[in-house]
Design an enzyme around this catalytic site. Structure first.
Site, PDB file in Angstrom:
ATOM      1  N   SER A  46       0.904  -1.376   0.067  1.00  0.00           N
ATOM      2  CA  SER A  46      -0.045   0.147  -0.044  1.00  0.00           C
ATOM      3  C   SER A  46       0.809   1.222  -0.033  1.00  0.00           C
ATOM      4  O   SER A  46       2.072   1.218   0.365  1.00  0.00           O
ATOM      5  CB  SER A  46      -0.927  -0.030   1.311  1.00  0.00           C
ATOM      6  OG  SER A  46      -1.617   1.235   1.427  1.00  0.00           O
ATOM      7  N   HIS A  47       0.406   2.517  -0.481  1.00  0.00           N
ATOM      8  CA  HIS A  47       1.108   3.562  -0.299  1.00  0.00           C
ATOM      9  C   HIS A  47       1.053   4.036   0.959  1.00  0.00           C
ATOM     10  O   HIS A  47       2.318   4.651   1.424  1.00  0.00           O
ATOM     11  CB  HIS A  47       0.129   4.693  -1.114  1.00  0.00           C
ATOM     12  CG  HIS A  47       0.147   4.806  -2.669  1.00  0.00           C
ATOM     13  ND1 HIS A  47      -0.182   3.630  -3.142  1.00  0.00           N
ATOM     14  CD2 HIS A  47       0.829   5.695  -3.387  1.00  0.00           C
ATOM     15  CE1 HIS A  47       0.253   4.048  -4.454  1.00  0.00           C
ATOM     16  NE2 HIS A  47       0.719   5.287  -4.591  1.00  0.00           N
ATOM     17  N   SER A  48       0.274   3.529   1.766  1.00  0.00           N
ATOM     18  CA  SER A  48       0.419   3.959   3.441  1.00  0.00           C
ATOM     19  C   SER A  48       0.911   2.666   4.173  1.00  0.00           C
ATOM     20  O   SER A  48       0.234   1.618   4.202  1.00  0.00           O
ATOM     21  CB  SER A  48      -1.045   4.164   3.913  1.00  0.00           C
ATOM     22  OG  SER A  48      -1.143   4.001   5.186  1.00  0.00           O
TER      23      SER A  48
END
Lengths: 128, 204
Positions: A10-12
């Protein structure tokens, strides 16, 4: 017997870690699992080195299914797969599925000893 | 053409400088239709490329391009890292050490095909391909450095009225119309820097 490994990208980092927590709680420890998130400076994003490391950590002779969130996560994951040693490349697949739901379903399928293609299909059927 | 070590170093510094100096502009373009990280991501990547000097310029041209591509893939992040990195890596794989213009045309075409495959995209979708493809046509048609640089800048401008079909901006649908594509802008900056350096440094 070895189960298909699951990698969450995930980007996060928080979303990746949280999705991995959900997989562990719902599916247990029978599935190799790794997560990665964030760019190389620790901001939001994804990076190839982190994805390669996660694939290594979740490696299974049965292969690895990768669950991704938005655009760059997919492009970077495909890049990482191409950079793997040749004998591993065909045993890693990026799934076209929502990252959280897909990870839980893929891990559930994997925990029953299913093949990599079956794991990918289950995760993607959720989307259909 | 042949590029000696000094010319190779100049080329690397010009490429990196073009992106680093315009990082804020790239970021504001990306804030309009993307997630606002393009300038920062590209700057991070090209700072890593600069950090690989002077050793980077000791390599042959193909090896140097491959190394630049790999650094961009590992450091840029976002979708741009694999896309721009793939372009440099494939260019390096396809070019001989002392390429002719025909070699450059052929290698650029291969690199563009690799970018299309990586992004599963074609020209017309408001991506860097909308600069790479028309610039390649000018290169293949015998255009000089000035014509190539002009086409790169104009091609980036032409992405403004386009609607994004690929990439983050495609989420915006029609709202992506009216803003220049940040990836096209960075591609045009890199091409502009490359031809300007090569025009003065290349011994035919």
């Amino acid at each position: 017997m070895s189960n298909v490994g699951i990698v969450i990208v995930s980007h996060s980092p928080k979303i990746a870690e949280g999705a991995a927590d959900m997989v562990r709680q719902m599916v247990g420890d029978a599935v190799p699992l790794a997560w990665t998130g964030g760019d190389v400076d620790g901001g939001l994003g994804t990076n190839v080195a982190g994805i390669l490391e996660a694939i290594e950590n979740a490696w299974s002779p049965a292969g690895v299914a990768i669950l991704v969130d938005l655009g760059g996560a997919e492009t970077n994951s495909e890049m990482a797969v191409e950079m793997l040693p040749e004998d591993r490349r065909a045993r890693v697949l990026v799934c076209n599925a929502p990252v959280v739901e897909g990870a839980v379903i893929a891990a559930t399928e994997s925990s029953g000893g299913s093949s990599l293609t079956a794991v990918k299909r289950s995760a993607e059927e959720f989307y259909a | 053409m042949s590029l000696d070590r000094g010319a190779r170093e100049k080329l690397v510094r010009a490429l990196a400088g073009s992106v680093i100096e315009h990082a804020d502009e790239l970021t504001s373009l990306d804030q309009a239709i993307g997630d606002g990280d393009h300038g920062l991501n590209m700057k991070r990547g090209f700072e890593a490329v600069l950090a690989a000097l002077p050793g980077l310029a000791d390599k042959s041209l193909p090896e140097m391009l491959k190394a630049i591509g790999m650094t961009l893939v590992m450091k840029v992040g976002g979708a741009s890292g694999p896309l721009v990195g793939t372009f440099f890596m494939e260019l390096g794989k396809a070019l001989p050490e002392q390429p002719s213009r025909a070699d450059l045309v052929a290698a650029t075409e291969k690199a563009i095909e690799a970018v299309k495959a990586r992004g599963r995209s074609e020209a017309g979708q408001k991506t860097l391909l909308d600069v790479l493809v028309p610039v390649h046509a000018v290169l293949a048609g015998g255009g000089d450095a000035k014509a190539i640089a002009a086409e790169a800048a104009q091609a980036a401008d032409r992405t403004t009225p386009m609607q994004a079909i690929r990439g983050r901006a495609s989420f915006l649908g029609e709202r992506s119309i009216g803003h220049m594509d940040p990836g096209s802008r960075s591609a045009s900056l890199l091409i502009g820097a490359a031809v300007e350096t090569l025009e003065f440094e290349v011994t035919p």
